[in-house]
Design a protein around this motif. Sequence first.
Motif, PDB file in Angstrom:
ATOM      1  N   MET A 118       0.812  -1.199   0.000  1.00  0.00           N
ATOM      2  CA  MET A 118       0.000   0.000   0.000  1.00  0.00           C
ATOM      3  C   MET A 118       0.856   1.264   0.000  1.00  0.00           C
ATOM      4  O   MET A 118       0.453   2.283  -0.562  1.00  0.00           O
ATOM      5  N   ALA A 119       2.036   1.174   0.646  1.00  0.00           N
ATOM      6  CA  ALA A 119       2.914   2.351   0.755  1.00  0.00           C
ATOM      7  C   ALA A 119       3.110   3.004  -0.606  1.00  0.00           C
ATOM      8  O   ALA A 119       3.157   4.223  -0.715  1.00  0.00           O
ATOM      9  N   CYS A 120       3.223   2.193  -1.656  1.00  0.00           N
ATOM     10  CA  CYS A 120       3.412   2.754  -3.000  1.00  0.00           C
ATOM     11  C   CYS A 120       2.158   2.637  -3.850  1.00  0.00           C
ATOM     12  O   CYS A 120       1.841   3.536  -4.614  1.00  0.00           O
ATOM     13  N   HIS A 121       1.484   1.511  -3.709  1.00  0.00           N
ATOM     14  CA  HIS A 121       0.412   1.252  -4.670  1.00  0.00           C
ATOM     15  C   HIS A 121      -0.891   1.976  -4.367  1.00  0.00           C
ATOM     16  O   HIS A 121      -1.729   2.108  -5.252  1.00  0.00           O
ATOM     17  N   ALA A 122      -1.078   2.449  -3.128  1.00  0.00           N
ATOM     18  CA  ALA A 122      -2.326   3.160  -2.826  1.00  0.00           C
ATOM     19  C   ALA A 122      -2.364   4.498  -3.549  1.00  0.00           C
ATOM     20  O   ALA A 122      -3.395   4.894  -4.085  1.00  0.00           O
ATOM     21  N   ALA A 123      -1.211   5.210  -3.582  1.00  0.00           N
ATOM     22  CA  ALA A 123      -1.200   6.543  -4.175  1.00  0.00           C
ATOM     23  C   ALA A 123      -0.458   6.576  -5.506  1.00  0.00           C
ATOM     24  O   ALA A 123      -0.379   7.611  -6.140  1.00  0.00           O
ATOM     25  N   GLY A 124       0.094   5.438  -5.918  1.00  0.00           N
ATOM     26  CA  GLY A 124       0.828   5.415  -7.176  1.00  0.00           C
ATOM     27  C   GLY A 124       2.185   6.076  -7.063  1.00  0.00           C
ATOM     28  O   GLY A 124       2.617   6.804  -7.961  1.00  0.00           O
ATOM     29  N   ILE A 125       2.888   5.825  -5.957  1.00  0.00           N
ATOM     30  CA  ILE A 125       4.214   6.421  -5.739  1.00  0.00           C
ATOM     31  C   ILE A 125       5.217   5.820  -6.735  1.00  0.00           C
ATOM     32  O   ILE A 125       5.161   4.635  -7.020  1.00  0.00           O
ATOM     33  N   ALA A 126       6.108   6.639  -7.237  1.00  0.00           N
ATOM     34  CA  ALA A 126       7.217   6.206  -8.097  1.00  0.00           C
ATOM     35  C   ALA A 126       6.730   5.484  -9.349  1.00  0.00           C
ATOM     36  O   ALA A 126       7.410   4.617  -9.882  1.00  0.00           O
ATOM     37  N   GLY A 127       5.529   5.831  -9.795  1.00  0.00           N
ATOM     38  CA  GLY A 127       5.013   5.216 -11.012  1.00  0.00           C
ATOM     39  C   GLY A 127       4.390   3.860 -10.801  1.00  0.00           C
ATOM     40  O   GLY A 127       4.146   3.116 -11.758  1.00  0.00           O
ATOM     41  N   ALA A 128       4.108   3.514  -9.542  1.00  0.00           N
ATOM     42  CA  ALA A 128       3.451   2.239  -9.261  1.00  0.00           C
ATOM     43  C   ALA A 128       2.005   2.297  -9.760  1.00  0.00           C
ATOM     44  O   ALA A 128       1.349   3.319  -9.611  1.00  0.00           O
ATOM     45  N   PRO A 129       1.535   1.207 -10.384  1.00  0.00           N
ATOM     46  CA  PRO A 129       0.126   1.200 -10.793  1.00  0.00           C
ATOM     47  C   PRO A 129      -0.774   1.277  -9.564  1.00  0.00           C
ATOM     48  O   PRO A 129      -0.608   0.512  -8.627  1.00  0.00           O
ATOM     49  N   LYS A 130      -1.667   2.245  -9.554  1.00  0.00           N
ATOM     50  CA  LYS A 130      -2.531   2.456  -8.392  1.00  0.00           C
ATOM     51  C   LYS A 130      -3.514   1.305  -8.231  1.00  0.00           C
ATOM     52  O   LYS A 130      -4.088   0.823  -9.216  1.00  0.00           O
ATOM     53  N   THR A 131      -3.691   0.895  -6.992  1.00  0.00           N
ATOM     54  CA  THR A 131      -4.643  -0.167  -6.703  1.00  0.00           C
ATOM     55  C   THR A 131      -6.047   0.304  -7.077  1.00  0.00           C
ATOM     56  O   THR A 131      -6.465   1.388  -6.694  1.00  0.00           O
ATOM     57  N   GLY A 132      -6.745  -0.506  -7.842  1.00  0.00           N
ATOM     58  CA  GLY A 132      -8.108  -0.161  -8.233  1.00  0.00           C
ATOM     59  C   GLY A 132      -8.169   0.656  -9.515  1.00  0.00           C
ATOM     60  O   GLY A 132      -9.249   0.927 -10.035  1.00  0.00           O
ATOM     61  N   VAL A 176      -0.515  -9.945  -4.702  1.00  0.00           N
ATOM     62  CA  VAL A 176      -0.728  -9.648  -6.124  1.00  0.00           C
ATOM     63  C   VAL A 176      -2.165 -10.002  -6.507  1.00  0.00           C
ATOM     64  O   VAL A 176      -2.858  -9.204  -7.142  1.00  0.00           O
ATOM     65  N   ASP A 177      -2.602 -11.184  -6.062  1.00  0.00           N
ATOM     66  CA  ASP A 177      -3.981 -11.600  -6.363  1.00  0.00           C
ATOM     67  C   ASP A 177      -4.965 -10.556  -5.845  1.00  0.00           C
ATOM     68  O   ASP A 177      -5.931 -10.209  -6.514  1.00  0.00           O
ATOM     69  N   TYR A 178      -4.688 -10.083  -4.638  1.00  0.00           N
ATOM     70  CA  TYR A 178      -5.584  -9.100  -4.032  1.00  0.00           C
ATOM     71  C   TYR A 178      -5.606  -7.817  -4.862  1.00  0.00           C
ATOM     72  O   TYR A 178      -6.669  -7.278  -5.177  1.00  0.00           O
ATOM     73  N   MET A 179      -4.427  -7.340  -5.262  1.00  0.00           N
ATOM     74  CA  MET A 179      -4.378  -6.108  -6.048  1.00  0.00           C
ATOM     75  C   MET A 179      -5.036  -6.292  -7.401  1.00  0.00           C
ATOM     76  O   MET A 179      -5.731  -5.392  -7.883  1.00  0.00           O
ATOM     77  N   VAL A 180      -4.815  -7.448  -7.999  1.00  0.00           N
ATOM     78  CA  VAL A 180      -5.452  -7.722  -9.291  1.00  0.00           C
ATOM     79  C   VAL A 180      -6.977  -7.758  -9.117  1.00  0.00           C
ATOM     80  O   VAL A 180      -7.715  -7.200  -9.930  1.00  0.00           O
ATOM     81  N   SER A 181      -7.434  -8.363  -8.006  1.00  0.00           N
ATOM     82  CA  SER A 181      -8.879  -8.460  -7.793  1.00  0.00           C
ATOM     83  C   SER A 181      -9.495  -7.079  -7.608  1.00  0.00           C
ATOM     84  O   SER A 181     -10.661  -6.858  -7.935  1.00  0.00           O
TER      85      SER A 181
END
Length: 184
Positions: A118-132, A176-181
């Motif tokens: 979540m540290a990166c993926h919740a807000a899309g830090i450093a170009g991370a694909p945002k969750t959802g 990963v499964d969770y983020m993909v879901s």
Amino acid sequence: MSEVHVEDHSSWIKTPQQLIVVVLLAFLIPVFGIVMIASFATGGLKVDSKNSDASAAAVAERLKPVGTVVIGEVPSPAAGAQPAGASPAVKSASGEPVKTAAAGGPGAGKKLYDTVCMACHAAGIAGAPKTGDKAAWKPRIATGKEALYNSALHGKNAMPPKGGSSAADADVKAAVDYMVSQAK
Ligand code: HEC
């Protein structure tokens, strides 16, 4: 008959002794006043080293930053570091203890996600694909689950291996499964 009135303009200091007294007082009174004010201002500040409020630990506690970022550690139920809301022993309706986030257990993916990814993926830090964010995830999901697992386990560009954690492979895959879901 005109009388010349000579007004007495002279000072009330008439003798050398009076002069000495006046000079001394002019020096001592302000000094005395400053000492009084200083002791008045600091009078309430008594630092007692035995007082627990003044102990180094108590001071450190008061001065610590508002929040701390912890990357790489998944609180284990045994460590007692359960996040608020998760009671250590969740019982199902039948009274059997429900398996919570042991490695690979149900919820492990979300738990790892909540603590690390979540540290990166919740807000899309450093170009991370945002969750959802379906648009961001679609092309990635299209590469296949194995490719995503591989990126998550071994890293990809700014994405650190396992998100910088030392989580079990199964938990990383579950995350990963969770983020993909969340992106479907
Ligand atoms: C330090 C920030 C950071 C953390 C923490 C992090 N990620 Fe990422 N993640 C990234 C970035 C940046 C990318 C985009 C990499 C790229 O495609 O260049 C990414 C991409 C991904 C992708 C897509 C990979 C692909 O092949 O397209 C997956 C899956 C992923 N992360 C899973 C996770 C999981 C699971 C966790 C937690 C265990 C996690 N990430 C933690 C930064 C992070």
